[in-house]
Write a protein that holds these residues in place. Structure first.
Motif, PDB file in Angstrom:
ATOM      1  N   VAL A   1       2.862 -11.650 -10.692  1.00  0.00           N
ATOM      2  CA  VAL A   1       3.336 -11.092 -11.957  1.00  0.00           C
ATOM      3  C   VAL A   1       2.863  -9.649 -12.072  1.00  0.00           C
ATOM      4  N   ALA A   2       3.750  -8.761 -12.506  1.00  0.00           N
ATOM      5  CA  ALA A   2       3.353  -7.379 -12.786  1.00  0.00           C
ATOM      6  C   ALA A   2       3.681  -7.092 -14.242  1.00  0.00           C
ATOM      7  N   LYS A   3       3.272  -5.924 -14.713  1.00  0.00           N
ATOM      8  CA  LYS A   3       3.393  -5.689 -16.149  1.00  0.00           C
ATOM      9  C   LYS A   3       4.508  -4.737 -16.559  1.00  0.00           C
ATOM     10  N   LYS A   4       4.670  -3.640 -15.818  1.00  0.00           N
ATOM     11  CA  LYS A   4       5.402  -2.524 -16.402  1.00  0.00           C
ATOM     12  C   LYS A   4       6.927  -2.652 -16.416  1.00  0.00           C
ATOM     13  N   GLY A   5       7.469  -3.496 -15.580  1.00  0.00           N
ATOM     14  CA  GLY A   5       8.914  -3.697 -15.599  1.00  0.00           C
ATOM     15  C   GLY A   5       9.716  -2.592 -14.941  1.00  0.00           C
ATOM     16  N   ASP A   6       9.080  -1.567 -14.389  1.00  0.00           N
ATOM     17  CA  ASP A   6       9.825  -0.486 -13.728  1.00  0.00           C
ATOM     18  C   ASP A   6      10.090  -0.847 -12.264  1.00  0.00           C
ATOM     19  N   VAL A   7      10.722   0.076 -11.556  1.00  0.00           N
ATOM     20  CA  VAL A   7      11.080  -0.204 -10.163  1.00  0.00           C
ATOM     21  C   VAL A   7       9.825  -0.523  -9.349  1.00  0.00           C
TER      22      VAL A   7
ATOM     23  N   ASP B   1       0.827  -1.197   0.000  1.00  0.00           N
ATOM     24  CA  ASP B   1       0.000   0.000   0.000  1.00  0.00           C
ATOM     25  C   ASP B   1       0.868   1.257   0.000  1.00  0.00           C
ATOM     26  N   VAL B   2       1.915   1.253   0.845  1.00  0.00           N
ATOM     27  CA  VAL B   2       2.813   2.409   0.920  1.00  0.00           C
ATOM     28  C   VAL B   2       3.511   2.639  -0.423  1.00  0.00           C
ATOM     29  N   PHE B   3       4.011   1.560  -1.030  1.00  0.00           N
ATOM     30  CA  PHE B   3       4.722   1.710  -2.304  1.00  0.00           C
ATOM     31  C   PHE B   3       3.788   2.208  -3.408  1.00  0.00           C
ATOM     32  N   LEU B   4       2.498   1.900  -3.298  1.00  0.00           N
ATOM     33  CA  LEU B   4       1.578   2.344  -4.344  1.00  0.00           C
ATOM     34  C   LEU B   4       0.962   3.700  -4.063  1.00  0.00           C
ATOM     35  N   SER B   5       0.897   4.079  -2.767  1.00  0.00           N
ATOM     36  CA  SER B   5       0.161   5.307  -2.484  1.00  0.00           C
ATOM     37  C   SER B   5       1.039   6.492  -2.059  1.00  0.00           C
ATOM     38  N   ASP B   6       2.189   6.224  -1.476  1.00  0.00           N
ATOM     39  CA  ASP B   6       3.004   7.342  -1.005  1.00  0.00           C
ATOM     40  C   ASP B   6       3.521   8.160  -2.189  1.00  0.00           C
ATOM     41  N   LYS B   7       3.299   9.470  -2.104  1.00  0.00           N
ATOM     42  CA  LYS B   7       3.616  10.324  -3.253  1.00  0.00           C
ATOM     43  C   LYS B   7       5.099  10.299  -3.587  1.00  0.00           C
ATOM     44  N   VAL B   8       5.945  10.397  -2.545  1.00  0.00           N
ATOM     45  CA  VAL B   8       7.383  10.461  -2.794  1.00  0.00           C
ATOM     46  C   VAL B   8       7.877   9.146  -3.394  1.00  0.00           C
ATOM     47  N   ILE B   9       7.441   8.027  -2.804  1.00  0.00           N
ATOM     48  CA  ILE B   9       7.891   6.730  -3.320  1.00  0.00           C
ATOM     49  C   ILE B   9       7.424   6.554  -4.757  1.00  0.00           C
TER      50      ILE B   9
ATOM     51  N   ALA C   1       8.976  -3.869  -7.181  1.00  0.00           N
ATOM     52  CA  ALA C   1       8.597  -3.812  -5.768  1.00  0.00           C
ATOM     53  C   ALA C   1       7.290  -4.558  -5.537  1.00  0.00           C
ATOM     54  N   ILE C   2       6.335  -4.363  -6.433  1.00  0.00           N
ATOM     55  CA  ILE C   2       5.029  -5.018  -6.261  1.00  0.00           C
ATOM     56  C   ILE C   2       5.184  -6.529  -6.295  1.00  0.00           C
ATOM     57  N   VAL C   3       6.033  -7.015  -7.225  1.00  0.00           N
ATOM     58  CA  VAL C   3       6.247  -8.460  -7.310  1.00  0.00           C
ATOM     59  C   VAL C   3       6.843  -8.976  -6.002  1.00  0.00           C
ATOM     60  N   ARG C   4       7.871  -8.298  -5.495  1.00  0.00           N
ATOM     61  CA  ARG C   4       8.533  -8.808  -4.289  1.00  0.00           C
ATOM     62  C   ARG C   4       7.604  -8.719  -3.077  1.00  0.00           C
ATOM     63  N   LEU C   5       6.890  -7.606  -2.964  1.00  0.00           N
ATOM     64  CA  LEU C   5       6.014  -7.477  -1.800  1.00  0.00           C
ATOM     65  C   LEU C   5       4.849  -8.467  -1.900  1.00  0.00           C
ATOM     66  N   GLY C   6       4.402  -8.730  -3.121  1.00  0.00           N
ATOM     67  CA  GLY C   6       3.356  -9.737  -3.310  1.00  0.00           C
ATOM     68  C   GLY C   6       3.859 -11.119  -2.928  1.00  0.00           C
ATOM     69  N   GLU C   7       5.128 -11.367  -3.231  1.00  0.00           N
ATOM     70  CA  GLU C   7       5.694 -12.688  -2.922  1.00  0.00           C
ATOM     71  C   GLU C   7       5.790 -12.922  -1.415  1.00  0.00           C
ATOM     72  N   LEU C   8       5.840 -11.834  -0.643  1.00  0.00           N
ATOM     73  CA  LEU C   8       5.839 -11.997   0.810  1.00  0.00           C
ATOM     74  C   LEU C   8       4.564 -12.724   1.241  1.00  0.00           C
ATOM     75  N   LYS C   9       3.447 -12.288   0.678  1.00  0.00           N
ATOM     76  CA  LYS C   9       2.171 -12.904   1.066  1.00  0.00           C
ATOM     77  C   LYS C   9       2.094 -14.341   0.602  1.00  0.00           C
TER      78      LYS C   9
ATOM     79  N   PRO D   1      12.121 -12.176  -9.831  1.00  0.00           N
ATOM     80  CA  PRO D   1      11.208 -11.038  -9.756  1.00  0.00           C
ATOM     81  C   PRO D   1      11.410 -10.027 -10.889  1.00  0.00           C
ATOM     82  N   VAL D   2      12.633  -9.901 -11.391  1.00  0.00           N
ATOM     83  CA  VAL D   2      12.880  -8.949 -12.474  1.00  0.00           C
ATOM     84  C   VAL D   2      12.119  -9.367 -13.723  1.00  0.00           C
ATOM     85  N   LEU D   3      12.123 -10.664 -14.003  1.00  0.00           N
ATOM     86  CA  LEU D   3      11.412 -11.186 -15.170  1.00  0.00           C
ATOM     87  C   LEU D   3       9.904 -11.122 -14.942  1.00  0.00           C
ATOM     88  N   ARG D   4       9.483 -11.493 -13.743  1.00  0.00           N
ATOM     89  CA  ARG D   4       8.045 -11.500 -13.459  1.00  0.00           C
ATOM     90  C   ARG D   4       7.469 -10.085 -13.451  1.00  0.00           C
ATOM     91  N   ALA D   5       8.317  -9.091 -13.154  1.00  0.00           N
ATOM     92  CA  ALA D   5       7.848  -7.704 -13.172  1.00  0.00           C
ATOM     93  C   ALA D   5       7.578  -7.244 -14.602  1.00  0.00           C
TER      94      ALA D   5
END
Ligand code: SF4
Ligand code: SF4
Lengths: 389, 108
Positions: free
Chosen positions: A248-254, A189-197, A258-266, A220-224
Motif C-alpha cells: 500500500v502507498a499513500k500519495k496516489g500519484d504515478v 530504487d531507480v524509481f525513487l532515486s533517479d532524478k529524471v524519473i 509504481a511503488i505498489v506494482r514494484l513492491g508486488e513483484l517481491k 494497484p490504483v486503489l492501493r496507491a
C-alpha cells in the motif's frame, strides 16, 4: 462550464502513437494544461459475452482466456471459479490450488515487469524499458516450460488445473524468483532515486483518496491511494495458506502506483517460493459433469490490474445462459478524468499508462450514440432489464 | 546514475535476444503445436470436435473422415485432452504460416 473558444481541443486517438490500444481521449487544453477530458471507448468491442452463450462450459474456458493477452491466467481462473461455484460442491485438490496460485503470481510478475517497462518508455527512459522486459523474459520462459505457451497458458480448468508442475522445474522457479526479487529492489530504487524519473512521476497525476473511492478504483490504483484492499485476502486458490501482505502507498500519484506494482513483484516472488516449498502431493483435478442445473453465482480474482469479476448463470444445459465479466480497467478508467485535469499535456501518456489500462478487456458495455455524440447514462434497473433479454 | 551504470554494463554484454530464424529456439517439451493424428486408432467419436472452442475440427463417422483447420485452431489442447483413444496429440511443429488458406486443413 469550459469555455470552448478559449481552450483548444486535441483529439488523442482512436489511433495514436502514445496509445497501445485504440481508444479516444478528447482533451481540452489551455496552453499546456489539461482542463477537461472526455474518454470514449468501444473501438475494440468483440462480443465475447455473447460468444460464451453459444459454447459449452469447457469451450468457454478458452474464450475467457482470450479476453486479455496478459491476464489470461486470471481470466481462466476467475471463470473456472465462477463455474465451480455454480456447480456448488466441487472440492479442488490442494495441489491444483497451489498450481493456480503459482500461475497467477507468475502472471502478476510478468504483467508488472511489462508495466515497469512501458512506464519507463512513456517517460522517455528506454533503459528501464529494455531491462524490465529482459527480466520479464525469465518469467515468460518459466511460464512456457510449465504450460507450453508464453501467453494463454490454458492451465485452469473447471475442477482444477490441466497440467502439473513437474518437480524438476521447481529449483529453477526458486532461482528465477530470487533474481526477480533482486531486480524488483533495483527498479524500486531507480524509481525513487533517479532524478529524471522522479521529476516525471512525483506528484504527477495524483488521485485523491476520495476520488478513488468515488470512482470505485481497484487493484494497484486503489492501493496507491492508501486503501488496504486486495481480493487475494479472501483466500481463494492457496492465498489463505501462504503469508503475504498487500503493498500500500499513500500519495496516489504515478510514483505511488509504481511503488505498489514494484513492491508486488517481491510479494509475488515470495508467494511463489512459499508455494514451491509447501506444494502438496496428489491429484490436480476432479471430474465435473458437463451439465449444470439452474443457478447463478459470482467469482472474484485479483488480476494484476485489480479486481476481476465474473458472473455466471446456468439453466440446466451444458452452456451458460449468461456470463458477465467486469474487468479491472473498467473501474480504473474512470479515475483518468480527475487525475488528468490540471496536469501538463506532456504527462498524459504516463498518467494513462499508470493505471495500466487494458482496453480490449474493457470494451463490453458502451452506450454511445456516435452520430450525435451523446452518452446515455443508465442505471442498474436498465442493466437488469437487458440482461434478461 | 544507476541507470547509466546499467546502460554501460549492457554495452559490454552480448545481445539478449535470439536471432530467429537463424538461431533455433529451445522448444519447451509441453509446446502445443500442430496436431499429430493417428488414423488407425481413431474411433470417430467426435468428442474432439464437440469440445473444440473454435469449431476447427470436423468428424464424419459414416465416411470415416477427420480434419482440423489449423487456421482456426487456438492450440488449446482440449481436443487431445478429451480424446478417448489418445490418437490425437499436439506435436511440436510450430512454424505453420501458409500463403494459401486451403493448406491449413490437415486431414491426418
Ligand atoms: S476424440 Fe479422438 S477418437 Fe474421437 S474422433 Fe476425435 S480423434 Fe478420433
Ligand atoms: S487445439 Fe483446441 S482449438 Fe485446436 S483443434 Fe484442438 S480443441 Fe480445437
Amino acid at each position: 462550464m469550459i469555455d470552448m473558444k478559449k481552450n483548444t481541443t486535441i483529439p488523442i486517438g482512436p489511433q495514436h502513437p502514445a496509445l497501445i490500444e485504440p481508444e479516444y481521449l478528447k482533451v481540452s487544453v489551455d496552453g499546456e494544461t489539461i482542463v477537461d477530458v472526455d474518454i470514449q471507448l468501444g473501438y475494440i468491442h468483440r462480443g465475447i459475452e455473447r460468444l460464451m452463450q453459444d459454447r459449452n462450459y469447457v469451450q468457454n474456458i478458452f474464450v475467457a482466456e482470450r479476453m486479455c493477452g496478459i491476464c489470461s491466467g486470471s481470466h481462466t481462473c476467475a471463470y473456472s471459479m465462477a463455474i465451480e461455484n455454480l456447480i456448488g460442491d466441487v472440492e479442488l485438490p490442494p495441489r491444483a490450488k497451489y498450481i493456480r496460485t503459482i500461475i497467477l503470481e507468475l502472471e502478476r510478475l510478468h504483467s508488472h515487469l511489462l508495466w515497469a517497462g512501458v512506464a519507463g518508455y512513456e517517460i522517455g527512459i528506454d533503459t528501464v524499458f529494455m531491462s524490465a522486459w529482459k527480466d520479464r523474459e525469465y518469467v515468460m520462459d518459466l511460464l512456457e516450460q510449465i504450460s507450453g505457451n508464453r501467453v494463454n497458458y490454458g492451465m485452469s480448468t473447471i475442477g482444477g488445473v490441466r497440467r502439473d508442475i513437474s518437480s524438476d522445474i521447481m529449483p529453477q522457479l526458486v532461482k528465477v524468483m530470487d533474481v526477480v526479487s533482486k531486480r524488483a529492489d533495483y527498479y524500486a530504487d531507480v524509481f525513487l532515486s533517479d532524478k529524471v524519473i522522479r521529476a516525471r512521476t512525483e506528484g504527477v497525476g495524483a488521485l485523491s483518496r476520495a476520488d478513488a473511492e468515488k470512482f470505485s478504483a481497484v487493484g494497484p490504483v486503489l492501493r496507491a491511494c492508501g486503501f488496504d484492499y486486495d481480493i487475494r485476502r479472501e483466500g481463494y486458490a492457496a492465498y489463505g495458506d501462504v503469508e503475504w501482505e498487500p503493498v500500500v502507498a499513500k500519495k496516489g500519484d504515478v510514483q505511488a502506483k509504481a511503488i505498489v506494482r514494484l513492491g508486488e513483484l517481491k510479494v509475488a516472488a515470495s508467494i511463489i517460493k512459499q508455494c514451491v516449498s509447501k506444494m502438496p502431493k496428489g491429484d490436480i483435478r476432479v471430474k465435473v459433469a458437463p451439465n449444470i442445473s439452474e443457478n447463478e453465482d459470482v467469482a472474484r480474482v485479483e488480476a494484476p490490474r485489480g479486481e476481476l469479476f465474473y458472473y455466471a448463470r446456468s439453466n440446466g444445459s451444458d452452456m451458460p445462459e449468461r456470463v458477465r465479466i467486469r474487468t479491472p480497467t473498467y473501474s480504473n478508467i474512470l479515475t483518468l478524468k480527475p487525475t488528468l485535469i490540471g496536469q501538463q499535456l506532456a504527462d498524459l501518456p504516463i498518467i494513462v499508462a499508470a493505471i495500466d489500462p487494458c482496453f480490449a478487456c474493457t470494451d463490453r458495455v458502451a452506450l454511445l450514440d456516435v452520430n450525435k455524440g451523446d452518452k446515455k447514462i443508465v442505471d442498474g434497473t436498465y442493466f437488469r432489464k437487458i440482461e434478461r433479454v | 546514475m544507476k541507470l547509466t551504470i546499467e546502460c554501460l554494463k549492457n554495452v559490454l554484454k552480448k545481445p539478449f535476444t535470439q536471432k530467429y530464424p537463424k538461431e533455433r529456439p529451445a522448444i519447451p517439451s509441453r509446446l502445443r503445436g500442430k496436431h499429430v493424428y493417428d488414423k488407425e486408432k481413431c474411433v470417430y467419436c467426435g468428442l474432439c470436435a464437440r469440445y473444440c472452442p473454435s469449431n476447427a475440427i470436423s468428424v464424419d463417422r459414416e465416411k470415416k473422415e477427420w480434419s482440423v483447420d489449423i487456421g482456426k485452431c487456438l492450440f488449446c489442447e482440449q481436443c487431445a485432452e478429451v480424446c478417448p483413444t489418445k490418437c490425437l496429440v499436439l506435436g511440436t511443429e510450430f512454424e505453420l504460416a501458409e500463403v494459401d488458406k486451403g493448406r491449413f486443413v490437415f486431414r491426418g
